[in-house]
Each structure stands twice: as C-alpha cells, then as structure tokens.
Scaffold this active site. Structure first.
Site, short mmCIF file in Angstrom:
data_model
loop_
_atom_site.label_atom_id
_atom_site.label_comp_id
_atom_site.label_asym_id
_atom_site.label_seq_id
_atom_site.Cartn_x
_atom_site.Cartn_y
_atom_site.Cartn_z
CG ASP B 346 -15.50 41.77 50.75
OD1 ASP B 346 -16.39 41.85 51.63
OD2 ASP B 346 -14.43 41.18 50.92
CD GLU B 380 -16.31 40.28 57.02
OE1 GLU B 380 -16.43 39.05 56.90
OE2 GLU B 380 -15.47 40.93 56.35
CG ASP B 408 -19.43 39.80 53.21
OD1 ASP B 408 -18.95 40.57 52.35
OD2 ASP B 408 -18.75 39.30 54.12
CG HIS B 478 -10.07 40.42 50.53
ND1 HIS B 478 -9.74 39.57 51.53
CD2 HIS B 478 -11.36 40.78 50.76
CE1 HIS B 478 -10.78 39.40 52.33
NE2 HIS B 478 -11.79 40.12 51.88
ZN LIG Z 1 -16.85 40.80 53.04
#
Ligand SMILES: [Zn+2]
Ligand SMILES: [Zn+2]
Lengths: 515, 515
Positions: B346, B380, B408, B478
């Site tokens: 990501d 983003e 993505d 994340h």
């Molecule tokens: Zn992303």
C-alpha cells in the site's frame, strides 16, 4: 543522498543491470569455519525431547528419528479390559467439559489470569504474585495439598532498548534484547554492521568482523536450526571481535514481530550485547549490505542488566490418591514466561489445562488410586531451572512416579498424546487415549515430554505431552503476539478433557508404567 | 493489589461463579443513539468503489451489489477478432516477464526502492526524494514524457507517542496515532477508560463518557464496518465530552500490530487526540472493564502535530502512442504511504507494476496507438488529494481517456480484472483478458477501480483494478507489517504481465471504451 546515487540505477533497473544476479553472487558461503553446535549446553536426550516437543522438522545432527510403534500384542487382554472399564468415567469428564458446567472455564479463567498479571518473567513481582494467587485459589478450592518448592532463578531486566539504522537512512529496527544479555554503554553503540546467513558465513568473513555489529540473517527451516543463532550468536561474534550482535528472530511468520528468548555467554569470551530483530528487518539489512560499497550503520542501545538470582517457586497442587497416595501422575506446565505478550500459549495455557484437569477430577469427585499432581514449574525460559530443581529434589522417589505430562508447545488443536516410555507403557497409553475418541484425540506419537520433565526419561519414568497442531506456534512464540488471542475456548475444553482423562486413568490402573 | 482481591475468585472460578455469563451480561447494547454514518464525507459511488476495491464483504448500507454481467452477444465478431489479433503480442509480454529478461525485476527493484526510501508519508522528504529518483530513472530510461503535477497535501507528523495502562496494572499498549490527530499536552493525559463495541453502545453510556478516554472495541466483520470507528471515533467521543479516543485497529489478524490510518475532525466539535490500539489490547481492555467495579486508567501521550500543507507531486510517465498519442490508457498506484512499515503493498507495489508494465512495453518496443501513461498519485492516504487534483486538472479532456486502472488493494495472487464501464466496454475487457489465459487471470469482475481514479466513473470513463485474492490484505494494511515480505516475485511478474497486456491492448484497439 549517498544512497540515492548508489541505488538509483539499481532501483529502476536502468541499463538492464540484473540485481537478482548481483545479490546472489555477493556472498558466497564457505565451510572452513569451526563446526558450531548449539546442542553443547544440554544433554542429547533433553535436546531431542525439546526438539520433538517443539514440533521441529528433524535434522540429522540434532534430532533422532521417532521410535517405531511397538507390537502391542504384548499387552494382556486383562490390562486392556481394565483400561476400557474407564470409558464411563472418561465420558463423564468429557461431557462435563464440553457440555457441562465446566464448559469454557479454562479459557475464561486463563483470560482473567493473563489480564490480571500480564507476562511473568523470572525475577518479577508479577510472577510471584500470580503464584500467590494460585496458591490461595487452590487452597480455597480445597485441594488436598497445595505447596511450593523454592527455585533460584536468574533475574534479568530488559529496561529501555532501541536500535536505529542510522546509515544509509534513519530507520527504527524493532528489537527485543535477549535474556541474559548485557546492556550497552549509555547512548548505545554505533557501528557498521556485517550480515551473515550462518556461522559458516561468519567464519568466511572473520577478518572483517572486529569492531562491527554482526547481524545474523539465518533462514528458518525449523526452530532448532534457527535458534542456535539466538543462543550462541553473541559468543561466536565476540570471538571475532564484534561489538554486538543482532539476530533474526526464530519465527516462521512475522508482522514485524521480534521474538525474544535466552542466550548464553561463554567463559573466556567477551560479553557483548545481543538482541533479536524482525525477519523483515534482517532481510532488509541483508539486501542493503549485499549492495557493493554500501555501508550500513546501526545505533544499538540496551539498558539490560543481570541482577543477582531471585527466589521463585514451583507450585504443587495435589488431588490425593485413594489407595496409593504416595504414587503420582504429574500434569504440568511452566508459569514463568518472557516479559512480552502475555505468555499465554507459552505457557500459562499449559498451566491452566493442568490446573483445570485436576479441578475437573475434584469437582466430579473422581479420586484415582494414585495422586494426580498439578505442577506449575518456574524459571523454565532461562534454562529449565524449575524442572531441574524438582528433578534434583524428587528423583530418589522415582518409583512413585507413574507418569509425568507437560504441555509446553502451545494449546492448539489436539490430535492425541506424545509419549516416551517402555513398549508396554506405550501400548497402555494407546489403550488409554482410545477412550477419548469423542475428543478426536486418539493418535499416539511415540515421542513426547516437555522441557521441565525431560530429565525423568533417563531414569525410566515415562513422560508425555500433547500431540497437536503446532503449525502456528512460531508465529507467536516469545513475542508480543503470545496473548489470549491465540487460544480457543473449545480447543482448551477438549485439551483439558484429554489431560484429565489420561491423568485419571493412568493414576487409577493397576499396572505401573515406569520401568 | 486491588486487582488481586477483585479477581482471584474470578480467575480460578472459585465457588462455581461463571465468568462467561457475567461477561456477557455486563454490557447490553441499545440502539437509541443517533445513527452514525462514516460515509458522510465521500460521495456514494466513490465509497462503493473503495469498499469494493478493498474486497469488503457487502453491507446493505454502504455497498451496492455487483452489476450483472452483460450479455456479450452485443459484441461484433469484428471487435472480438481485433482483440484476438493481439494474442502474439500478449504472449511476448508474458514470456518476457515470466521467462525472459524482465523476470523478477518488479520484485527486486521494488525491494531496493523500499530499502532506500522506506515509508513515504505526505509531507516527508522521503516521499519527495523517492519521486525525484523515479523522475531521474524514467528520464534516463528514455520515456517520452516524464513530468509531475503539484498537489497540496496535509502534513501531519507523528512524533513520540505512547500509551500505558496504569491501573489496575502497568502495561504498555502498542499504539499508532491516527493521521490528522492532535497531540496531547506534554506528559500526556491520564484518564479512566470506557470501552464500547459500537456507536450504539457509546450512546447507551453517553452520560458516563465525560472526562474519560473512549476505547472502541468494534468487531471486524469487514473493513468498512470497522473503519468508521477509526474515521469518526474521536468526533463521536468528543461530542460526549471524552478527552481522547483509542480505536481497535481495523485489521483481520494481528500479532499485537496496530494499524494506523486517517481520521476526521468535525467543525464545531472539540478536537481530541486519537490513536489505534491492537486487537489484543482492545479485547483485554474490554474484558477488564467488563469486571464490575474495576476501574481502568490509561496514560496517553502523543506528540502529533499538524503542520501547514506541503507540496507533493503526481508523477506522470508516458510511453507515447503512435497514431493517437493524445488518447491515454492510465495504469497507476499511489506512491505516498503511512509512516510505518515500508508502504509496500500500500502502495509502492501498485506503482511498481504500473511502472514496469510500461517499461516492458518500452523495452519490447511495443507502441500502441494510444499513449500508455503510468501515474504515481500522491497524498492518497490523507484523502485522495492526488487523485482529486488530477481529476480536476484533466476531467475536461475526458474524451481522451480510454481507460484508467489503479492497483491499490495489494498485489496478491491475481484472478483477473475488476472493471466498471459500459456493457460494451465490459465485454471488450472480457475479450482482452481472455488473452492472458497463461497467467490464469481471465476472470472479469463487474466492478473495479481505485480510490484515485474513482471519480472518473461518474463522467463515463471506464475504470478498473486488479481482481485478486485480498484475504490477507488487512493483516498488513497500514501497519509495520506492510513490507517487502508480503510481496512475491512470481506473483508480481504475473501482475505486471497482466497490467502491461491489458494496457497495451486497450491502448491499441480501434474501439473507444468510454461512453
Ligand atoms: Zn492505498
Ligand atoms: Zn515454554
């Protein structure tokens, strides 16, 4: 900036340079180094037992092959019939745990224990408080004999620690110092790193090691092959003049998770600080140092100290036998853990199934001929201190020991029992676990035991453990991931039922299982 | 000590108290609270698109069902034949990536990029350096047009942060502050916590919230259902007078891994600090606060600051078309990431497949009629800043846009393409991916797109994405676990081949795909 110009062509594969080839050609492994054997510090049978216990893939140098299953026609119909006569009792145990009043209790009480005390490293107040609470609870519960036996344990304290790659860019490395490691001077050590994949590679670059931090990026084929770098990495690096060592975690999966554990210094070799790093960071450091001309520096800072030994305790909880109370079947785990996560699968869960198995027998008023003894060993993680102490104190009573079981490879989906004993004992154990067909735990594996009971095998006392799915054990082992989340209420119920059934029947049958 | 006496009976289930029941009875959920909808801040089509993109389980309130696959007898034999005429070219692309000179390069160069620059959060030098390097590389490589377009992006800085449960015992909580969160005063906030599983539960305990830290322990059924607590948790807690919020990470698996992400304040509502905690800690805090009479306090300390917006850049790399160079097929990802892990899946990987797909076309000298444009969007993570800026600047040229693809949702094992376009375009896309049978990527899913290109759908431009196995995406998303380790060289080769094939054929066929 240095890095930018060095890497830009490589990064984008400009001009068709092939970084794959370069990376592979960069380090060649030679094998002229001295043979390094992690097994030096433990007797072979214990080592084999631990390897087996941990579900390791067998390696020719350290793990013997599993004994052949004996021909059980040796077993008399009388013995088989006696074992079979326990089916009703085993069914009561299973029903009580799977559908009755005890359903879910192993899990929920384990959760509350972990929430209340957290991890329980040797030397900590948390460990001793958790033992105190256990003693009070077991006495309130009305067990026949609840007592402790003192054990002197190492007292290592982690304190603050950090590692930062400072060149070619600043990146925090997630570390855990290894048990018994010394700390660094205040402010830490800043040194260039040298990365090796094996002790052989270390020897091959021996003359470049002095003054550097050695990073071990050993693969993980199995725990045994990998963990020797944790155990002896500092010593081997120090012999060549390294100032510190960082060891890739002995883990089969990682979400940037470092896995701690014990390490050993050697007399006459300078002590240097040592910590584990994550799989991800180890591989990154390998890739960076594989780039010709790129120098990588790390600032390692560890506040670790070794304090004088502390006193901890093995916890012993007896549910006394009727006609042969001096004879015992032991069900056990170790209550100490590392200071990360919650020490759930390693090994509070082993302790809790051993406590609840006995509690179930007590609540169902199932008294066997022999005593069923729950032991929570202490000081296991620093080197089986509780197990050795118990052995030393009780080995002269070995004829009273019918069987010792320890659960210390997690409490995942069970398949049966791992067992190390005579052929006859093995065949009897096979008959016993046939009674647990409702649990789907009838598979007998002809090797078993646990670290804290492993020494009993050499004097003819049968030992055993859970035979279970250990495929995810090294995802969580000695890491912050070892929490209640790895446990499952229903699986714990099945294991407690198996544990209680085996302990009860083994404690009740006429035949003696030891040699 | 307080805890000891409070818990001892519960821990060991003394006197047959049943902690399972107690825990379940302790919080009752009511639903008289105001409906809370996380979708307020994004248009429905983008939201649906993002949900789909993230492989979310459909929920009635936020995700529309997938369009029915059209009847493709509408497609003329001529068009099909034209698409099929590209089989040889697609085979060349596939062979070059799977067996030829480009084999493994997407992976190895991605690794070097991640090692060199690390994560690339908006506002950081790392992000801009990585873009500079990309520009230099693409120019050295000889792409036709390599340029950037400025984008103003938020500049949030995490700084030092920590959380410690200080009562009933001291336990470090592993946290990650959420993007745009304010910090705490120096020394942090010490407050009692209140744990809820939903906004409904929060409303039910509304009068107890003032002065406390609200902990959200929402389950993870799907990302969409869970992430609204990350996005709006602080605002909803602040409305009731909470002093901070801690949100269980929106993750499907955890090894004590916190997952960061963006959050939004609301005008007129007091800003309070907000961070995510791990699944393990959230559940532990729930269990502790479920115990009647037990008060749990946390010391939360965050140095986070919001600096003035920074300038970042969308990166645009063109491999010019022959006869219709003004018409474009876009292949894209976003190069910014969070400041943890390496931002590998990501979304550096999405950028790298988009770069390498174009590079493969260039190196094979495959020029289509239309231009193939690689875009690395920026900003983003803080709210699609790069995507919106590009749309604003280029939407008036929409007739020139044949197709936009964005990757993505990770670069895991690919099944085909997700596509949102007219029936005819869908049928053509189905024909195109049939050419990739050797990659095992012929499955067309009738919804696709990516966050940065989602807005093009509303003006008739078809958008698409990878259709792939996203089952582990929220293990790493994340978090510090989003590193090169989640990537696989062979899978990246297959994806780059698919991406290049689809881009080339779509850019070369006579038919226009947009409405
Ligand atoms: Zn992303
Ligand atoms: Zn253990």
């Amino acid at each position: 900036m240095k890095l930018k110009y060095l890497l830009i062509a490589l990064i984008f594969n400009i001009a068709n340079s092939n970084p794959i080839q370069e990376a592979n050609e960069n380090i060649t492994s030679t094998s002229d180094g001295a043979p390094v054997n992690a097994s030096d510090d433990l007797p072979m049978d214990i080592l084999t037992n631990i390897a087996e216990m941990l579900g390791s893939v067998q390696t020719q140098s350290t793990v013997q092959s599993e004994p052949v299953f004996p021909d059980c026609s040796i077993l008399s119909e009388e013995i088989k019939e006696e074992v079979r006569s326990h089916q009703h009792t085993v069914d009561r145990i299973i029903n009580y745990l799977l559908y009755g009043q005890h359903k879910g209790l192993t899990y929920t009480t384990l959760g509350k224990f972990l929430d209340a005390f957290g991890p329980r490293m040797s030397g900590t107040e948390a460990l001793e408080s958790s033992i105190n609470a256990t003693l009070e609870a077991a006495r309130l519960e009305g067990f026949d004999d609840v007592h402790t036996e003192d054990v002197q344990v190492p007292h290592w304290v982690r304190n603050q620690e950090s590692a930062v790659m400072v060149e070619p860019r600043v990146k925090t490395l997630t570390i855990l110092g290894l048990g018994s490691s010394i700390g660094t001077p205040p402010g830490g050590i800043v040194a260039q790193i040298i990365v090796v994949r094996s002790f052989d590679e270390l020897q091959a670059v021996a003359r470049h090691v002095a003054g550097k931090i050695v990073v071990y990026n050993q693969p993980f084929d199995n725990y045994f092959q990998s963990v020797k770098y944790r155990t002896r990495g500092a010593v081997e690096a120090a012999k060549l003049g390294a100032v510190a060592a960082l060891v890739r975690s002995a883990a089969s999966f990682s979400i940037n998770s470092p896995h701690t554990g014990n390490q050993k210094y050697e007399d006459g070799v300078k002590k240097i600080p040592v910590a584990c790093i994550t799989i991800e960071d180890a591989k990154m450091l390998q890739r960076l140092t594989d780039i010709d001309g790129l120098e990588v520096f790390v600032n390692l800072s560890m506040g670790a100290v070794n304090l004088p030994d502390a006193t901890s305790r093995n916890t012993i909880i007896d549910w006394r036998g009727t006609s042969r109370p001096e004879d015992v079947v032991v069900i056990s785990g170790h209550i100490d853990s590392w200071d990360v996560g919650a020490g759930a699968m390693d090994d509070a869960a082993g302790c809790f199934i051993s406590y609840h198995a006995n509690l179930v027998l007590k609540r169902l008023r199932l008294r066997a001929r022999r005593t069923v003894r729950t032991i929570w060993f202490t000081g296991e993680e620093q080197g089986l201190y509780g197990g050795y102490e118990y052995f030393k104190k009780h080995r002269n009573e070995s004829e009273n020991y019918q069987l010792l079981l320890e659960s210390d490879k997690g409490t995942f989906n069970p398949k049966g029992i791992g067992f190390s004993g005579s052929n006859t004992a093995t065949c009897i154990m096979q008959e016993i676990i046939k009674l647990t067909a409702k649990l789907n735990t009838t598979e007998l594996k002809t090797r078993g035991g646990g670290p804290d009971i492993s020494m009993w095998k050499s004097i003819g006392v049968p030992i055993g453990s859970l035979h279970l799915d250990t495929s995810k054990y090294f995802w969580f082992h000695h890491s912050d991931g070892d929490t209640l989340e790895v446990e499952d209420p229903d699986i714990l119920d099945r294991i407690t039922a198996l544990w209680a059934s085996v302990a009860y029947v083994a404690a009740n049958i006429t035949a003696n299982l030891h040699h």
